[in-house]
Design a protein around this motif. Structure first.
Motif, PDB file in Angstrom:
ATOM      1  N   TYR A 239     -38.740  22.299  -8.770  1.00  0.00           N
ATOM      2  CA  TYR A 239     -37.837  21.416  -8.027  1.00  0.00           C
ATOM      3  C   TYR A 239     -36.403  21.732  -8.431  1.00  0.00           C
ATOM      4  O   TYR A 239     -36.116  21.988  -9.604  1.00  0.00           O
ATOM      5  CB  TYR A 239     -38.142  19.945  -8.320  1.00  0.00           C
ATOM      6  CG  TYR A 239     -37.269  18.978  -7.558  1.00  0.00           C
ATOM      7  CD1 TYR A 239     -37.511  18.702  -6.220  1.00  0.00           C
ATOM      8  CD2 TYR A 239     -36.191  18.352  -8.170  1.00  0.00           C
ATOM      9  CE1 TYR A 239     -36.707  17.828  -5.512  1.00  0.00           C
ATOM     10  CE2 TYR A 239     -35.379  17.472  -7.467  1.00  0.00           C
ATOM     11  CZ  TYR A 239     -35.641  17.207  -6.132  1.00  0.00           C
ATOM     12  OH  TYR A 239     -34.839  16.356  -5.423  1.00  0.00           O
ATOM     13  N   VAL A 240     -35.505  21.718  -7.449  1.00  0.00           N
ATOM     14  CA  VAL A 240     -34.082  21.948  -7.688  1.00  0.00           C
ATOM     15  C   VAL A 240     -33.311  20.737  -7.176  1.00  0.00           C
ATOM     16  O   VAL A 240     -33.566  20.252  -6.071  1.00  0.00           O
ATOM     17  CB  VAL A 240     -33.591  23.217  -6.966  1.00  0.00           C
ATOM     18  CG1 VAL A 240     -32.095  23.428  -7.203  1.00  0.00           C
ATOM     19  CG2 VAL A 240     -34.372  24.438  -7.435  1.00  0.00           C
ATOM     20  N   GLY A 241     -32.386  20.230  -7.996  1.00  0.00           N
ATOM     21  CA  GLY A 241     -31.574  19.097  -7.590  1.00  0.00           C
ATOM     22  C   GLY A 241     -30.164  19.212  -8.128  1.00  0.00           C
ATOM     23  O   GLY A 241     -29.851  20.120  -8.907  1.00  0.00           O
ATOM     24  N   ARG A 290     -28.817  27.713  -2.472  1.00  0.00           N
ATOM     25  CA  ARG A 290     -29.178  29.112  -2.733  1.00  0.00           C
ATOM     26  C   ARG A 290     -30.421  29.207  -3.615  1.00  0.00           C
ATOM     27  O   ARG A 290     -31.286  30.067  -3.386  1.00  0.00           O
ATOM     28  CB  ARG A 290     -27.996  29.828  -3.393  1.00  0.00           C
ATOM     29  CG  ARG A 290     -26.779  29.991  -2.478  1.00  0.00           C
ATOM     30  CD  ARG A 290     -25.649  30.694  -3.185  1.00  0.00           C
ATOM     31  NE  ARG A 290     -24.437  30.780  -2.358  1.00  0.00           N
ATOM     32  CZ  ARG A 290     -23.290  31.311  -2.762  1.00  0.00           C
ATOM     33  NH1 ARG A 290     -23.190  31.816  -3.996  1.00  0.00           N
ATOM     34  NH2 ARG A 290     -22.230  31.346  -1.962  1.00  0.00           N
ATOM     35  N   LEU A 291     -30.507  28.343  -4.610  1.00  0.00           N
ATOM     36  CA  LEU A 291     -31.675  28.378  -5.493  1.00  0.00           C
ATOM     37  C   LEU A 291     -32.943  27.952  -4.755  1.00  0.00           C
ATOM     38  O   LEU A 291     -34.023  28.513  -4.973  1.00  0.00           O
ATOM     39  CB  LEU A 291     -31.435  27.485  -6.710  1.00  0.00           C
ATOM     40  CG  LEU A 291     -30.453  28.038  -7.753  1.00  0.00           C
ATOM     41  CD1 LEU A 291     -30.069  26.962  -8.749  1.00  0.00           C
ATOM     42  CD2 LEU A 291     -31.057  29.241  -8.467  1.00  0.00           C
ATOM     43  N   ILE A 292     -32.820  26.955  -3.890  1.00  0.00           N
ATOM     44  CA  ILE A 292     -33.986  26.515  -3.117  1.00  0.00           C
ATOM     45  C   ILE A 292     -34.453  27.638  -2.194  1.00  0.00           C
ATOM     46  O   ILE A 292     -35.652  27.922  -2.080  1.00  0.00           O
ATOM     47  CB  ILE A 292     -33.659  25.248  -2.311  1.00  0.00           C
ATOM     48  CG1 ILE A 292     -33.447  24.063  -3.253  1.00  0.00           C
ATOM     49  CG2 ILE A 292     -34.776  24.934  -1.321  1.00  0.00           C
ATOM     50  CD1 ILE A 292     -32.949  22.808  -2.566  1.00  0.00           C
ATOM     51  N   ALA A 293     -33.496  28.292  -1.523  1.00  0.00           N
ATOM     52  CA  ALA A 293     -33.860  29.390  -0.627  1.00  0.00           C
ATOM     53  C   ALA A 293     -34.459  30.562  -1.400  1.00  0.00           C
ATOM     54  O   ALA A 293     -35.360  31.248  -0.903  1.00  0.00           O
ATOM     55  CB  ALA A 293     -32.631  29.845   0.156  1.00  0.00           C
ATOM     56  N   GLN A 294     -33.970  30.788  -2.616  1.00  0.00           N
ATOM     57  CA  GLN A 294     -34.453  31.911  -3.417  1.00  0.00           C
ATOM     58  C   GLN A 294     -35.846  31.665  -3.977  1.00  0.00           C
ATOM     59  O   GLN A 294     -36.726  32.522  -3.911  1.00  0.00           O
ATOM     60  CB  GLN A 294     -33.466  32.177  -4.565  1.00  0.00           C
ATOM     61  CG  GLN A 294     -33.913  33.291  -5.513  1.00  0.00           C
ATOM     62  CD  GLN A 294     -32.977  33.445  -6.695  1.00  0.00           C
ATOM     63  OE1 GLN A 294     -31.908  32.827  -6.759  1.00  0.00           O
ATOM     64  NE2 GLN A 294     -33.367  34.265  -7.663  1.00  0.00           N
ATOM     65  N   HIS A 295     -36.058  30.456  -4.548  1.00  0.00           N
ATOM     66  CA  HIS A 295     -37.305  30.189  -5.269  1.00  0.00           C
ATOM     67  C   HIS A 295     -38.330  29.422  -4.437  1.00  0.00           C
ATOM     68  O   HIS A 295     -39.512  29.395  -4.793  1.00  0.00           O
ATOM     69  CB  HIS A 295     -37.000  29.411  -6.551  1.00  0.00           C
ATOM     70  CG  HIS A 295     -36.142  30.159  -7.529  1.00  0.00           C
ATOM     71  ND1 HIS A 295     -36.601  31.250  -8.225  1.00  0.00           N
ATOM     72  CD2 HIS A 295     -34.849  29.981  -7.914  1.00  0.00           C
ATOM     73  CE1 HIS A 295     -35.631  31.704  -9.012  1.00  0.00           C
ATOM     74  NE2 HIS A 295     -34.562  30.960  -8.840  1.00  0.00           N
ATOM     75  N   SER A 303     -34.636  22.791   3.166  1.00  0.00           N
ATOM     76  CA  SER A 303     -33.855  24.000   2.890  1.00  0.00           C
ATOM     77  C   SER A 303     -34.667  25.137   2.276  1.00  0.00           C
ATOM     78  O   SER A 303     -34.101  26.106   1.792  1.00  0.00           O
ATOM     79  CB  SER A 303     -32.669  23.676   1.945  1.00  0.00           C
ATOM     80  OG  SER A 303     -31.925  22.595   2.424  1.00  0.00           O
ATOM     81  N   ARG A 304     -36.005  25.043   2.302  1.00  0.00           N
ATOM     82  CA  ARG A 304     -36.800  26.074   1.639  1.00  0.00           C
ATOM     83  C   ARG A 304     -36.940  27.346   2.469  1.00  0.00           C
ATOM     84  O   ARG A 304     -37.125  28.430   1.915  1.00  0.00           O
ATOM     85  CB  ARG A 304     -38.200  25.529   1.312  1.00  0.00           C
ATOM     86  CG  ARG A 304     -38.214  24.529   0.180  1.00  0.00           C
ATOM     87  CD  ARG A 304     -39.601  24.406  -0.405  1.00  0.00           C
ATOM     88  NE  ARG A 304     -40.569  23.931   0.575  1.00  0.00           N
ATOM     89  CZ  ARG A 304     -41.891  23.917   0.372  1.00  0.00           C
ATOM     90  NH1 ARG A 304     -42.392  24.424  -0.737  1.00  0.00           N
ATOM     91  NH2 ARG A 304     -42.699  23.443   1.289  1.00  0.00           N
ATOM     92  N   TYR A 305     -36.877  27.207   3.799  1.00  0.00           N
ATOM     93  CA  TYR A 305     -37.145  28.371   4.648  1.00  0.00           C
ATOM     94  C   TYR A 305     -36.026  28.567   5.676  1.00  0.00           C
ATOM     95  O   TYR A 305     -36.254  28.450   6.889  1.00  0.00           O
ATOM     96  CB  TYR A 305     -38.483  28.205   5.350  1.00  0.00           C
ATOM     97  CG  TYR A 305     -39.646  28.069   4.399  1.00  0.00           C
ATOM     98  CD1 TYR A 305     -40.148  29.183   3.726  1.00  0.00           C
ATOM     99  CD2 TYR A 305     -40.227  26.821   4.150  1.00  0.00           C
ATOM    100  CE1 TYR A 305     -41.209  29.067   2.839  1.00  0.00           C
ATOM    101  CE2 TYR A 305     -41.287  26.700   3.261  1.00  0.00           C
ATOM    102  CZ  TYR A 305     -41.772  27.821   2.607  1.00  0.00           C
ATOM    103  OH  TYR A 305     -42.818  27.705   1.727  1.00  0.00           O
ATOM    104  N   PRO A 306     -34.814  28.882   5.218  1.00  0.00           N
ATOM    105  CA  PRO A 306     -33.721  29.096   6.180  1.00  0.00           C
ATOM    106  C   PRO A 306     -33.977  30.287   7.090  1.00  0.00           C
ATOM    107  O   PRO A 306     -33.431  30.361   8.196  1.00  0.00           O
ATOM    108  CB  PRO A 306     -32.502  29.347   5.266  1.00  0.00           C
ATOM    109  CG  PRO A 306     -33.089  29.825   3.973  1.00  0.00           C
ATOM    110  CD  PRO A 306     -34.376  29.082   3.822  1.00  0.00           C
TER     111      PRO A 306
END
Length: 579
Positions: A239-241, A290-295, A303-306
């Motif tokens: 999880y990223v916050g 950026r971290l959500i898109a990366q990991h 925002s996980r699958y832009p």
């Protein structure tokens, strides 16, 4: 009254305050009843205790501003005659606050007692010191089972724990009994791994011992703004916050305040937290994306699958058409989007076809056309360039109209579809009207998004600044719609050297194919939102950054407001019917 003790630190340090080091003031009030008000207090009793040792006591009757009701006198034993010569609350409050100092308040049903003390401060002009508060009634509800006691009243708990003083609705006696109850309850939570004041304040049986033990994960985190990444035993991001205080926010995941089931599941898997300290809130938001898109952390829902976003393009060929694509390339007359789903993109395409007779076939046509016309020609929705019924010059006018709709002026689509939607509603064809509305909204949302992204995506550099929260300036550098860097100039300092240094050190960004920016679309939208905030000043711009006057953004806002109002009206009507 006891003398004022040596001051003890009341605020929590980063690791929490051990309970053995906390000085508690255990208090109880008697009142005339009614709403919290200083004039309703009839007695104050308090016991100061630390590490199980009583340090002092405070007790006084208070002459209330109204007669004591008879049933209250029977309950407490405090009569109007007893308080006739007692001091008023304004004379009592100062000495009591001196006794309280910066200690932690404890009371049984603490919101009741604290509410009266706050009201007394408000009524007399005194300052309530905002101490930390522990409620023994709340703790008892977490720790005492129904098999042990039929309720959580102070008298019941005092009997259960063998308190030395029997509560009798006199303030000091009840405070002394609460001290014994407090010690018994802290003994129980101590066996469950609760050893600090913060843990005691947030204790809940809904927080598992495993979850509580993992609070040590946050011990070494910085108390600074930025991004935090929960990771499992294999180092995989869970999880990223973001937060203005990383340590405080991460610690909250291990307390009762975290009620989301999926977050409790995430904490159960977490073994570490990686912090990323940021200078500004915008930087934290961008790094989170950026971290959500990366990991692609499993516990982040957005925002996980832009990369799944799609665009609609007006193709560059003799007879252009609209096509749904996943990538922006330099191969089209114009683009709108991105759209979050292919369905939304197809709705936007249908909205344009409802207004402009573009061809809808997918085959490639030369300037001479083809040989077979489809049913749209018979319906009057296409000029049939495929069979030579339309020349490239004639069709070019239609394509130009479509391009204007996409890039500069959405009003023709909105006007036509609004009229159609109203006509369908008048015919009670509400589902058909809703379909038209959805197509119209999909179109204006996609067009508005592209029209806002395109100017920034074409601008090599924008440097902007806004006043910092504690003075100085918060400066941001944006290149082709991508967040390239940020800095803070201190209060009183000349910001220009900081701005010059930022421009020299900001990320080098290659020009994208507009309207797609050189960043995740959501990142550029956050940058745009920041740039549009009141107080933001444009310091430097390379290129021209403008948006169309009659663009789709204003129309989108108006339509969404109308939809929100209509939904609220329907909800209100439903509530009235249900009532």
């Amino acid at each position: 009254m006891s003398t004022r003790p040596v001051a003890v630190q009341a605020t929590l340090d980063d690791l929490g305050t051990p309970l053995s080091d906390v000085t508690f003031v255990v208090l109880d009030l008697e009142t005339t009843g009614g709403a919290p008000a200083g004039r309703n207090i009839t007695e104050i009793g308090a016991v100061k205790v630390r590490g199980g040792i009583v340090l002092g006591e405070f007790q006084t009757l208070v002459r209330p501003g109204e007669p004591i009701p008879a049933f209250v006198s029977v309950l407490t034993g405090i009569s109007n005659a007893m308080v006739a010569g007692a001091p008023r609350i304004d004379a009592v409050l100062g000495p009591f606050l001196d006794f309280l100092g910066d200690c932690v308040v404890v009371a049984h049903n603490a919101p009741y007692d604290v509410g009266f003390l706050k009201a007394a401060c408000r009524d007399t002009g005194a300052v309530w010191p905002r101490p930390a508060v522990v409620d023994t009634a709340h703790l008892a509800r977490q720790l005492v089972t129904s098999d042990e006691a039929p309720n959580r009243k102070l008298g019941t708990l005092a009997h259960l724990f063998g308190a030395a003083t029997t509560p009798d609705h006199r303030a000091l006696h009840d405070a002394r009994a609460t001290v014994d109850v407090l010690h018994a309850l802290t003994g129980r939570v101590g066996n469950l791994g609760v050893h600090t004041l913060e843990e005691l304040q947030t204790y809940s049986k809904r927080v598992s011992p495993q979850q509580r033990r993992k609070r040590v994960i946050a011990d070494d985190l910085p108390s600074a703004p930025g991004v935090y990444v929960f990771k499992d035993a294999n180092g995989q991001a869970l999880y990223v916050g973001t937060s203005v205080d990383i340590k405080k926010r991460v610690r909250s995941y291990f307390t009762e305040s975290e009620k989301r089931r999926r977050m409790r599941e995430m904490v159960g898997l977490a073994e570490s937290v990686t912090p990323v300290v940021c200078q500004t809130a915008l930087e934290a938001q961008v790094r989170e994306l950026r971290l959500i898109a990366q990991h692609k952390p499993r516990f982040n829902r957005r925002s996980r699958y832009p990369e799944r976003a799609v665009w609609v393009k007006l193709t560059q060929e003799p007879f252009p058409r609209l096509s749904v694509v996943s990538t922006v390339r330099a191969d089209a007359r114009s683009y709108v989007g991105p759209f979050n789903s292919r369905t939304a993109a197809e709705q936007a395409v249908t909205a344009v076809h409802d207004v402009i007779p573009l061809r809808q076939c997918t085959k490639r046509l030369s300037a001479r056309g083809g040989s077979t016309a489809c049913a749209l020609f018979d319906l009057g929705k296409c000029g049939a360039p495929c069979i030579g019924e339309q020349s490239t010059d004639e069709y070019a006018d239609i394509a130009a109209d479509a391009e204007r709709l996409l890039t500069t002026d959405a009003r023709p689509v909105v006007d036509v579809l609004t009229e159609r939607m109203e006509r369908l509603s008048d015919q009670s064809r509400y589902e058909d009207a809703a379909d038209v509305r959805d197509r119209m909204l999909s179109f204006v949302r996609g067009a508005a998004r592209a029209q806002r992204l395109d100017p920034l995506a074409r601008t090599p550099e924008v440097v902007a600044a806004r006043p910092g929260a504690v003075g100085g300036w918060e400066v941001v550098c944006v290149r082709y719609g991508r967040f390239a860097g940020t800095t803070l100039s201190p209060r009183g300092a000349d910001p220009m050297p900081y701005i010059a240094a930022l421009r020299e050190t900001a990320e080098v960004v290659a020009a994208p194919v507009a309207p797609a920016p050189a960043a995740l679309t959501e990142e550029t939208e956050k940058v745009l939102h920041w740039l549009e905030q009141p107080g933001v000043r444009i310091v430097h711009t390379d290129g021209v950054w403008v948006c169309p006057i009659n663009g789709a953004a204003g129309t989108r806002t108006r339509l969404e407001q109308q939809m929100s109002l209509a939904q609220g009206t329907r909800a209100d009507a439903g509530d009235r019917v249900a009532g």
